[in-house]
Design a protein around this motif. Structure first.
Motif, PDB file in Angstrom:
ATOM      1  N   GLY A  35       0.857  -1.238   0.170  1.00  0.00           N
ATOM      2  CA  GLY A  35      -0.356   0.560  -0.166  1.00  0.00           C
ATOM      3  C   GLY A  35       1.410   1.497  -0.026  1.00  0.00           C
ATOM      4  N   ALA A  36       2.127   1.446  -0.053  1.00  0.00           N
ATOM      5  CA  ALA A  36       2.894   2.256   0.627  1.00  0.00           C
ATOM      6  C   ALA A  36       3.097   2.624  -0.855  1.00  0.00           C
ATOM      7  N   ALA A  37       3.247   2.098  -2.021  1.00  0.00           N
ATOM      8  CA  ALA A  37       3.725   2.977  -3.613  1.00  0.00           C
ATOM      9  C   ALA A  37       2.441   3.591  -3.615  1.00  0.00           C
TER      10      ALA A  37
ATOM     11  N   GLY B 104      -7.084  -9.185   5.984  1.00  0.00           N
ATOM     12  CA  GLY B 104      -7.041  -9.429   7.784  1.00  0.00           C
ATOM     13  C   GLY B 104      -5.175  -9.260   8.668  1.00  0.00           C
ATOM     14  N   ALA B 105      -4.459 -10.320   6.837  1.00  0.00           N
ATOM     15  CA  ALA B 105      -3.638 -10.718   8.063  1.00  0.00           C
ATOM     16  C   ALA B 105      -2.756 -10.384   6.889  1.00  0.00           C
ATOM     17  N   LEU B 106      -3.182  -8.959   5.789  1.00  0.00           N
ATOM     18  CA  LEU B 106      -2.414  -8.096   5.093  1.00  0.00           C
ATOM     19  C   LEU B 106      -1.776  -7.034   6.005  1.00  0.00           C
ATOM     20  N   SER B 107      -0.186  -6.980   5.819  1.00  0.00           N
ATOM     21  CA  SER B 107       0.389  -5.632   6.729  1.00  0.00           C
ATOM     22  C   SER B 107       0.392  -4.405   5.559  1.00  0.00           C
ATOM     23  N   LEU B 108      -0.448  -3.693   6.150  1.00  0.00           N
ATOM     24  CA  LEU B 108       0.036  -2.268   5.157  1.00  0.00           C
ATOM     25  C   LEU B 108       0.616  -1.188   5.608  1.00  0.00           C
ATOM     26  N   ALA B 109       1.469  -1.036   4.869  1.00  0.00           N
ATOM     27  CA  ALA B 109       2.549   0.200   5.410  1.00  0.00           C
ATOM     28  C   ALA B 109       2.169   1.259   6.610  1.00  0.00           C
TER      29      ALA B 109
END
Lengths: 327, 327
Positions: free
Chosen positions: A162-164, A240-245
């Motif tokens: 999600g950072a980009a 829910g397991a996704l790591s968002l920046a």
């Protein structure tokens, strides 16, 4: 300045060639002695499509062009080898600009152990770069395609996503910067402008026995669909397991976007999505963590179905099968 | 139509991959198992610079882009292996146009045994192609660079020159067509629009012991200067020994140009210029003639000096040392 003179000046700035390169840039072709197998990919970046010269420096553009190409080698589990760069130079880019662009390419080449072994410079209306990269592995079996995912495999993802996409929102809509602190905003923009190919993590995943792998260039949803289709399998992702920046949720909220959708549909994170047999998971988690490239997390599994299903913690389906149309 | 759909349609038209290719187009990277050594080169063609869409068909443009790249492999004495094609598609080129362009690339790939192993499609303001080609040889020593010419070597040239330059004159100034018969004019235009890489002749020259080799892309004068400089030697060319293609003299005269100057300064003939020890000359003449790629002729010698000297039959110097500024 003519093409030959510019090429000569560029060659002066080249980092020394790697051990596989017998003849580097400057002849009709580079001569290399590969190992057992090579992985080769080409990636093009065009001004106004993949970057904008008013939001990215020339050095960043050069770095990103090579990074995007190298990310494909990371997704094969290959060791970076050589790069060949065709640059289209527009009328408003002078010699110093060309050198600045090239310095970005050369800096990432040095950092990743990539030899710049050839190139081409042409006049074009807008700045464009086509980068061909060659990576190496001991045998073709050590390289990981998209096609080897099996139902029951664990689906793993490196780093944070999600950072980009959030960084792109900040570059396009500067008023959104108020949603995050300055350091977080700068980090998000950096992830958009200056991505890092996960070369060490890719090699670690290949060594740990990943059956299929892809890099997130089009976005998690679209790239998971590529992997699923190539493997003739389905993919179920637990959102829910996704790591968002850090900062993605805040920027998304300020832009009126759903953070998970932004992260799953936004491209250019250049993290690696891989499938591997569950018994291989502990080893993969350990070796990827040891690379220092942001860790690894299980985010779902491979199913006997088809397409991609991303499910929110509450059970709602974020993205249906066929999500790749968004990519 | 999206990039993915277009790429899928293009892949359907691909000729079957060669024996070295384990994973072809469609994954993150192609996987190959090279022989002992590879030669790799990238060449870009841009509309308005290297071709014009009003004088060349899309099929011709596709063929020429691959031909120009493969010519660099011919100049190394390499066997053609794989090609990776990045296409910049302008707004006015529709799907059928892309397929037509691609059919040109695929036709020459089939004719030369080249596998199209990867590609990239981007939107750009004008049509452009960057083609990376990989060739193979048993050992790096079997590949011929520009740098191995020695004083006393015979300088040899394949085929005939000047046709591409004369063909370009005919395309740019149709009124010159009256200077030659229709068949000759068509042949000259074809040499400009649809050049043939001298792959068999290049391998024959490498096998015959050529010490240095280059393909004529910039023109005999400029390319001879590249070879001389890389070899730290001089080159003396007997202009009377040069074989000009049929019609070059007539078109040059009609355009008010000196035929020898046109042939020596005009690029894109894609013939091969090589240096080899005099005792190897008879073998080279025999094996190149056997390839059917237009024969081989001695046109001069390598000297202990520097630069390029092209001397007319009467003794007048056509081009002084430093001729490469024209290239």
């Amino acid at each position: 300045m003519g093409e030959f003179e510019l090429l000569a000046r560029l060659r002066e700035r080249l980092p020394p060639p790697g051990p596989r390169v017998r003849v580097g840039s400057g002849d009709d072709a580079a001569v290399t002695v590969p190992g057992g197998a090579t992985a080769t990919s080409v990636d093009a970046l065009v001004d106004g499509v993949h970057f904008r010269r008013d939001t990215a420096t020339l050095t960043q553009i050069g770095r990103k062009a090579l990074a995007a190409a190298l990310s494909d080698l990371a997704a094969m589990g290959a060791e970076a080898g050589e790069a060949y760069v065709a640059v289209g130079v527009p009328p408003d880019l002078d010699e110093e600009g060309c050198l600045e662009l090239f310095d970005g390419v050369a800096a990432l080449a040095t950092a990743t152990g990539t030899t710049l072994a050839g190139g081409d410079v042409s006049r074009t209306p807008v700045l464009s770069l086509a980068v061909t990269v060659v990576g190496h592995a001991a045998t073709p079996e050590r390289l990981v395609t998209r096609a080897g995912a099996r139902p029951g495999d664990a689906l793993v993802l490196t780093g944070e996503i999600g950072a980009a996409a959030a960084g792109l929102l900040l570059l396009e809509r500067p008023e959104l910067a108020a949603s995050v602190d300055a350091a977080t905003g700068a980090q998000l923009r950096r992830r958009q402008l200056d991505p890092t190919p996960r070369l060490a993590a890719g090699q670690a995943l290949a060594a740990a026995g990943a059956g299929a792998m892809i890099d997130l260039s089009d976005g998690l949803g679209g790239d998971a669909a590529h992997l699923a289709r190539a493997s003739r399998a389905g993919v179920r992702i637990d959102a829910g397991a996704l790591s968002l920046a850090a900062g993605v949720a805040e920027v998304a909220a300020a832009a009126g976007r759903d953070p998970l959708e932004l992260a799953a549909a936004g491209g250019e994170d250049y993290e690696l999505l891989a499938a591997l047999a569950p018994e291989r998971l502990p080893g993969a988690l350990r070796t990827v963590a040891a690379t220092g490239e942001g860790g690894l997390k299980q985010v779902g599994e491979v199913t006997a179905g088809e397409g991609v299903e991303i499910r929110r913690p509450g059970g709602e389906i974020l993205a249906p099968a066929g999500f790749d149309q968004l990519g």
